[in-house]
Design an enzyme around this catalytic site. Structure first.
Site, short mmCIF file in Angstrom:
data_model
loop_
_atom_site.label_atom_id
_atom_site.label_comp_id
_atom_site.label_asym_id
_atom_site.label_seq_id
_atom_site.Cartn_x
_atom_site.Cartn_y
_atom_site.Cartn_z
N GLU B 322 0.84 -1.20 0.00
CA GLU B 322 0.00 0.00 0.00
C GLU B 322 0.88 1.25 0.00
O GLU B 322 0.58 2.22 0.69
CB GLU B 322 -0.94 0.03 1.21
CG GLU B 322 -1.89 -1.16 1.25
CD GLU B 322 -3.02 -0.95 2.26
OE1 GLU B 322 -4.17 -1.29 1.92
OE2 GLU B 322 -2.77 -0.46 3.37
N CYS B 340 -7.15 7.35 0.73
CA CYS B 340 -6.64 7.93 1.98
C CYS B 340 -5.27 8.58 1.80
O CYS B 340 -4.94 9.53 2.50
CB CYS B 340 -6.53 6.86 3.08
SG CYS B 340 -8.13 6.37 3.74
N CYS B 406 -11.27 2.43 5.68
CA CYS B 406 -10.73 3.74 6.04
C CYS B 406 -11.15 4.83 5.08
O CYS B 406 -11.30 5.99 5.46
CB CYS B 406 -9.20 3.68 6.10
SG CYS B 406 -8.46 2.81 4.72
#
Lengths: 664, 664
Positions: B322, B340, B406
């Site tokens: 990620e 995010c 998230c």
């Protein structure tokens, strides 16, 4: 050049052969095979392959089994009984047994005292790992005998089956009884644990059924045959328990346990398990003279061959279950086509041929043998394919070994025992199934007949067969005429542009045309044979373009190239130019050429094609004249990383351009 | 039309700004933001988006958090104390807090008693789950408090950070103290557990650092600022322990714990963690008036923006971590670009701008906001992207929710707090950073100034800015001139064929040209302002074709289309014709058109291109004239499954033909 469109040639013919009424009145099996141990192979194509297996593949299997992986060490740990842990996977014992079986065949072909000593050393280790009650399984013995026989997926009987096969093979070659006795105790232990107590057990991965029939044949003890049949009877009644059955995506279907064997109609689940099951069912049926499984087997066979088999004879298109999905789902790049499944196709189709006397089963056997199975072994003998796709992205290559290592020893034992598949007989007649340079002696009721085959097969179809009866005698000689030679593909395939060569199929005796009758795919020559009679068979080998049925979506607008028993492919080596895009024109012509220095000597097929490529400035595409060179499918991925396709485009339906090589 | 080739405009300029000697002599931060709560947004582009978040996205977050997933139920289980098990993942508490933070902002924008009652209900449940010592984490409380603080990866401080942010936001909106007091006890508990005892602890997923600065600002308690700084100081000394650090592929680097923060030079590891870390470091540095982190941050910022940022402002190209891989590794289809992470880019670049007064950080903020971040939220407000690739295979689509959730609440809280990013000030001057229709009042030393912005941004660059000081006063007004408007892409990008529009950048005051000075990317107009002064800014918006540096292999032979702050993409809906292959010609011309009924109203860009497709008979390919319509990147995947590309080919380097649609 003319176009042949052949419709389903078998439909409607076969089922009658298997009707119970027919079988009830006669011996179930039509013939028995001539064992490879009575066949001396001397063949330009196969002899070097067998030598490579003996000299390279078997040593690789030994090194992997003994040194590079803990397979043999697990047996040693059991014998030491010091609480050491099992390493590897619960089915790893079977790889030891399969390597031993291959060694046994190899020792028959090429006696080798050092190799035999190694086998004896292994056999001592195996015997030392057997428990007092006969149980023999390093996984459970090292991780807790209290847990044995609790999960039917854990391959306990699969391992036992391969032990039995190895034991029978080793006994046949050496007449040493040690491993055979170990195997008998293993079988007895299973028999006592379940059958004798009336308990139920399903073999999660079938294999022991066919092995027990071998054990029965070598020992003469009927209880092993009965145990084999008991295993078959256990299936399909909801007895299965364990990891597979609890797995929602797999379930009983995955190992052919959802329907009793005799009631099965469709192929399903794990391909290798299915092949071993039906081979075992055929063996039990033949040995018990009991036709009750045959209707099912015939239905399943048609389902495999007509709707679920690749043109390479590979089966099991889906990787997720290592098996079958839905009819006509035959993707090429994503084809799973495990090497072991093609080996299984050879085994099962041999049995079907022996049961029926029908050559169509050998057509499939030959297809799987020369294509799907042989592709699993590199020309060098030390690299392997687990899956055998019919197309690959660039950079595909063979492996040195696998975590699950069933395939290398399986192809090794198949090649070493090739002699099993060439000839068959009954008391009164002889069958020639495969065209492999070889000699054999076949005992018939009226005396022994020696046969000798010479050919350059599969590169051409001229076969010379010398018949040498000990004394003159009359018998029918059945010579298989392959379906492809008669322009009879299996249903679901069509030949287009089958070049009718100037010389059609011809059979002569001592240089003169001979009368023969076609029966079940064999040319039957019935006469009084005398020493030195020579049959010359010519099977024309034009390049055949094969079209798939439209139901196979992945093969639409494509054509496959076949010559003789071999499927061809176009391979492009990595680091060459970007992938060549070509279209086979409707009027394509094919030229063949034997290239002795290419891939150990192959006949290549060349064709003029339309090549599509970017223009020099990259602003558009252009179609140019170009050519392709196709090689036999079995020989691809032997020159380094490559890209490959069996089904070649005849049309563009869509295009993807790339602006650069990192377009992702 | 003329070609601009712009070299690295920032290189060599920025480092001096961050030299410690400069900072040592003055306040570290140049300016402070105007809080969104003092900004009333009335903007054609943003107001509907904010309403959608209020009316759709926040209700979706509430339903997911409360009904469809067990996130709220975990808090209830803790309060019941009946030994029930935790459900979900150990960081799920944070989604409750982030939804609450978004609710807090929403309540400020649109007071709603029912929504506030829901928030109070959640806050009661959260408070009831706090342990007597202040610890608050449903995962460890339900699965064994003895295990808390044993694995630094388990997001205990990440959860705490989001709790603190929510508490501060809710206090700021409602002045209710309950959650704030919970948050203070949580922070006190952490402080007592580690810092006060001289023990070490590394936050595996940074976030609490920036949260603690917020807590310090709202409470005035310096210990929270010290705790934030302590968290920063803990990193890079080998204190990290737990799953990440034991994972060979991740290790300390994954969470920026391999090098002390002040010594970091390169971006690495997990993208969101990195963004939160540097935001926190900037906040601590500004609050402590301590420049020691800034050199590192500047180096890392250049490493992100010059070598590791997508043209959409997305970062973190690699899905496996990620995060970041190697410089210039920016694949398009495989771009991870977590929503995010783009939110994090907005946060960090805001702080960098406040610290330096340099508009280049707002250029990046604007790029991430309008492209990488906004793309994460569907126009309907109830579908989301976790990753935001720059190209997609057919059939790509947005999701309703994610296991790791998230992103939805993160984009919700960003949109609801958009007002934070528009204006900034110090005692003596005003900065206009974003062009969003809005009103605000800014207190300067000499009196309050009201500002009003009106525009049709981002669809055109005409911005009207009305300045209304309470009484006449002199101050410098800084109006950001975006880099793109000056044909200054970031290093690593080049504009080709940047159409110089007839009207270049122009600024007028009350209808007449006005004198201004360019400073740090701002047009600075210094004069005595009186009520009703109107600044008219025109930012030309020709279509810019952007070329990537040759180091980005994936973008070679490609061009991206930008207009104003928006990146464009070409989307082809699923079930349309097969993928259209086109090439942007070298002399392409682009036409823009506002389509009020398309995708809630967007300016599309149309161009004539060369289209490559199969001929009717499928025997070759042809290049035809055709056209494409590009839409803003943020608006793709709002009309069903589709295929998309941001970087458009200018050249074909290779081609793949398909014979049928199942070619696999």
């Amino acid at each position: 050049m003319s176009v042949f469109k052949i419709s389903a040639v078998f439909a409607g013919v076969v089922p009658a052969l298997f009707s119970a009424s027919v079988f009830a009145q006669q011996n179930v099996a039509k013939m028995t095979p001539v064992s490879f141990s009575n066949v001396e192979i001397n063949d330009k194509f196969w002899s070097p392959r067998i030598s490579t297996v003996t000299n390279v593949t078997i040593p690789v299997c030994i090194e992997q089994t003994e040194v590079k992986t803990p397979r043999i060490r697990n047996f040693e740990k059991v014998a030491r009984a010091k609480g050491e842990k099992h390493e590897g996977i619960y089915y790893d014992d079977s790889d030891v047994y399969k390597a031993l079986e291959a060694i046994a065949y190899s020792l028959k072909n090429h006696p080798d005292p050092k190799l035999e000593a190694k086998a004896d050393e292994w056999i001592d280790k195996i015997a030392a790992a057997q428990q007092p009650d006969g149980y023999l399984n390093t996984y459970y013995t090292l991780s807790g005998l209290d847990k044995r026989w609790t999960d039917m997926e854990k391959h306990e009987d699969y391992n036992a089956g391969h032990l039995i096969e190895a034991a029978v093979a080793y006994y046949n070659t050496t007449h040493k009884r040690k491993l055979l006795e170990v195997a008998m105790r293993v079988a007895d232990n299973i028999d006592n644990t379940f059958r004798q107590k009336g308990l139920h057990w399903v073999s999660g991965h079938e294999e022991i059924e066919l092995a027990l029939v071998k054990l029965y044949k070598v020992t003469g003890k009927e209880k092993y045959l009965d145990l084999a049949d008991w295993y078959l009877q256990q299936r399909g009644h909801g007895y299965g328990k364990g990891a597979i059955w609890n797995n929602r995506d797999m379930g009983a279907k995955y190992c052919q346990d959802d329907v009793p064997v005799a009631d099965q109609k469709q192929i399903e689940g794990h391909a290798v398990r299915a092949m071993y099951l039906y081979t075992g069912a055929a063996d039990v049926g033949a040995a018990k003279n009991d036709p009750s499984y045959f209707k099912a087997m015939n239905n399943v066979w048609e389902d495999v061959v007509y709707r679920n088999m690749y043109i390479t004879g590979g089966i099991g298109s889906s990787g997720s279950n290592e098996g079958f999905s839905v009819d006509y789902d035959l993707p090429n790049k994503n084809a799973y086509c495990e090497t072991c499944a093609s080996v299984g196709m050879v085994l099962w189709n041999e049995r079907m041929n022996l049961l029926t006397g029908n050559a169509k089963f050998v057509d499939v056997l030959e297809r799987s043998l020369y294509n799907g199975a042989l592709d699993g072994l590199s020309l060098s003998g030390d690299r392997f394919f687990y899956g055998n796709p019919l197309a690959s992205e660039p950079n595909y290559q063979r492996s040195e070994w696998f975590g699950t290592a069933c395939c290398p020893s399986n192809i090794a034992r198949l090649v070493e025992s090739l002699g099993n598949y060439i000839y068959a007989s009954n008391n009164d007649a002889v069958w020639v199934n495969l065209f492999v340079g070889s000699k054999t002696s076949i005992p018939l009721k009226k005396g022994t007949v020696q046969l000798q085959q010479e050919s350059n097969y599969p590169w051409d179809g001229n076969i010379k067969l010398t018949v040498n009866p000990a004394a003159k005698q009359s018998f029918p000689l059945h010579v298989r005429i392959p379906g492809w030679a008669n322009n009879q593909p299996v249903p679901g395939e069509t030949y287009r542009f089958a070049d009718k060569e100037e010389n059609p199929i011809s059979i002569s005796l001592n240089g003169k045309p001979v009368k023969y009758e076609m029966q079940n795919g064999y040319a039957v020559i019935s006469r009084e044979w005398k020493k030195g009679d020579v049959i010359a068979l010519n099977l024309p080998m034009p390049v055949r373009q094969v079209l798939a049925t439209d139901s196979v979506k992945a093969d639409r607008n494509k054509v496959a190239i076949q010559r003789g028993p071999l499927m061809y492919c176009v391979e492009q080596l990595a680091n060459a130019d970007p992938k060549q895009n070509f279209i086979i024109p409707d009027n394509a012509t094919f030229k063949t050429e034997f290239e002795p220095n290419l891939l150990n000597g192959v006949t290549v097929i060349k064709a003029d094609v339309s090549v599509i490529k970017p223009t020099a400035n990259g602003k558009s595409l252009e179609t140019q004249n170009g050519s392709i060179t196709a090689i036999p499918y079995y020989s691809w991925a032997n020159r380094g990383r490559s890209q490959m396709e069996v089904w070649l485009p005849t049309k563009v339906s869509s295009v993807n351009i790339k602006a650069n090589s990192d377009d992702n």
